[in-house]
Design an enzyme around this catalytic site. Structure first.
Site, short mmCIF file in Angstrom:
data_model
loop_
_atom_site.label_atom_id
_atom_site.label_comp_id
_atom_site.label_asym_id
_atom_site.label_seq_id
_atom_site.Cartn_x
_atom_site.Cartn_y
_atom_site.Cartn_z
N GLU A 82 0.84 -1.16 0.05
CA GLU A 82 0.02 0.17 0.12
C GLU A 82 0.94 1.18 -0.08
O GLU A 82 1.57 1.29 1.02
CB GLU A 82 -0.80 0.01 1.25
CG GLU A 82 -2.22 0.33 0.75
CD GLU A 82 -3.29 0.42 1.95
OE1 GLU A 82 -3.96 1.44 2.09
OE2 GLU A 82 -2.96 -0.45 3.01
N ASP A 130 9.03 4.50 -7.35
CA ASP A 130 7.81 5.19 -7.56
C ASP A 130 7.85 6.64 -8.40
O ASP A 130 8.92 7.13 -8.45
CB ASP A 130 7.37 5.66 -6.26
CG ASP A 130 5.78 5.93 -6.24
OD1 ASP A 130 5.02 5.10 -6.89
OD2 ASP A 130 5.31 6.93 -5.83
N PHE A 186 3.71 4.18 -22.09
CA PHE A 186 2.32 3.91 -21.39
C PHE A 186 1.94 5.40 -20.53
O PHE A 186 2.45 6.51 -20.88
CB PHE A 186 2.81 2.98 -20.40
CG PHE A 186 3.54 3.39 -19.31
CD1 PHE A 186 4.93 3.48 -19.63
CD2 PHE A 186 3.13 3.54 -18.00
CE1 PHE A 186 5.80 3.77 -18.63
CE2 PHE A 186 3.98 3.75 -17.13
CZ PHE A 186 5.37 3.88 -17.31
N LYS A 207 13.83 6.79 -24.81
CA LYS A 207 13.14 7.51 -23.77
C LYS A 207 13.97 6.82 -22.25
O LYS A 207 14.05 7.66 -21.30
CB LYS A 207 11.92 6.57 -23.62
CG LYS A 207 10.84 6.84 -22.59
CD LYS A 207 9.50 6.28 -22.39
CE LYS A 207 8.98 6.49 -20.92
NZ LYS A 207 7.50 5.91 -20.63
N ARG A 261 13.00 8.04 -14.94
CA ARG A 261 13.27 6.82 -14.23
C ARG A 261 14.63 6.25 -14.82
O ARG A 261 15.45 5.65 -14.00
CB ARG A 261 12.18 5.39 -14.72
CG ARG A 261 12.39 4.17 -14.28
CD ARG A 261 11.57 3.24 -14.40
NE ARG A 261 10.02 3.99 -14.02
CZ ARG A 261 9.25 4.46 -14.94
NH1 ARG A 261 9.50 4.37 -16.39
NH2 ARG A 261 7.96 4.91 -14.63
P1 IMP Z 1 4.89 3.48 -11.42
O1 IMP Z 1 5.41 4.41 -10.14
O2 IMP Z 1 5.86 3.29 -12.24
O3 IMP Z 1 3.90 2.79 -11.09
O4 IMP Z 1 3.97 4.98 -12.05
C1 IMP Z 1 3.03 5.46 -11.50
C2 IMP Z 1 2.06 6.21 -12.56
O5 IMP Z 1 2.88 7.33 -13.12
C3 IMP Z 1 1.84 5.23 -13.97
O6 IMP Z 1 0.73 4.48 -13.95
C4 IMP Z 1 1.75 6.40 -14.88
O7 IMP Z 1 0.37 6.83 -14.83
C5 IMP Z 1 2.42 7.31 -14.54
N1 IMP Z 1 3.97 7.25 -14.96
C6 IMP Z 1 5.20 7.03 -14.56
N2 IMP Z 1 6.08 7.18 -15.27
C7 IMP Z 1 5.46 7.27 -16.65
C8 IMP Z 1 6.24 7.52 -17.86
O8 IMP Z 1 7.37 7.16 -18.17
N3 IMP Z 1 5.33 7.56 -18.58
C9 IMP Z 1 4.04 7.87 -18.65
N4 IMP Z 1 3.43 7.84 -17.40
C10 IMP Z 1 4.18 7.57 -16.29
#
Ligand code: IMP
Length: 197
Positions: free
Chosen positions: A41, A70, A151, A174, A180
């Protein structure tokens, strides 16, 4: 070989860390590889806190070295929203509805007020250490979605230097410029240092 667990089910993230650590003494494993199926969570109030929370939780289960990240999108005109709520923005998990929602909220707003950024925090937790690495990518919310790669909010995140949205970039580009990619690059540099004899 030292085992490095990536606290994610996203194969893209695992692949990226594997690529960055290629040739170094690490066996990179995902949660799927270890048959671990838990949803930590995200109760923190920042990307840093949430990534640390995930990494600590998984590290307690696996021991050894664990990485968790995150990330999300911050839009200035929306006072930083959706931020840590990026994956749940507008009460939906439909990525199309989420980015269309951002476009609707910024409808008619001129270019100079459309600044946004992607942020990522990647935490590395071991039996003895905790470290957080961060990366940011500045851009603008486009006027309409473009591109089919990537995405999430990629189709509406315009990068002025490339004159393209994130969804118009190939994966390699990218990974090189993304929030990231930058956070993982710093983390990998640390791990490479540790693997030296
Ligand atoms: P997570 O931390 O990778 O789970 O990303 C959390 C949310 O941030 C994702 O569900 C996307 O909506 C958005 N997000 C994070 N990184 C990206 C990216 O590189 N491209 C587009 N959306 C992103």
């Amino acid at each position: 070989m030292r085992r490095l667990v990536i606290a994610t089910n996203n194969e893209g993230k695992v692949k990226e860390i594997k690529r960055l650590l290629a040739g170094y003494d690490y066996e990179v494993l995902s949660l799927k590889d270890l048959d671990i199926n838990i949803d930590v969570e995200e109760t923190g109030s920042s990307f840093e806190e949430n990534s640390l929370l995930k990494a600590r939780t998984i590290q307690k289960l696996t021991g050894g070295m664990v990485v968790a990240d995150d990330s999300g999108l911050e839009v200035d005109f929306l006072n930083g929203a959706p931020g840590i709520y990026s994956s749940r923005f507008l009460g939906t998990s439909s990525e199309k509805k989420q980015y269309e929602g951002i476009l609707a909220l910024l409808d008619g707003i001129p270019d100079e007020y459309r600044n946004a950024r992607f942020r990522c925090a990647a935490s590395l937790v071991t039996d003895t250490d905790e470290m957080i690495f961060t990366g940011t990518l500045e851009g603008k919310i486009a006027l309409k979605p473009k591109g089919d790669n990537g995405f999430g909010y990629d189709p509406v995140f315009f990068i002025p230097e490339f004159r393209k949205t994130m969804a118009q970039l190939d994966t390699e580009t990218k990974n090189q410029i993304s929030h990231r990619g930058k956070a993982f690059e710093l983390l990998a540099a640390k791990l490479k240092n540790w693997s030296r004899p």
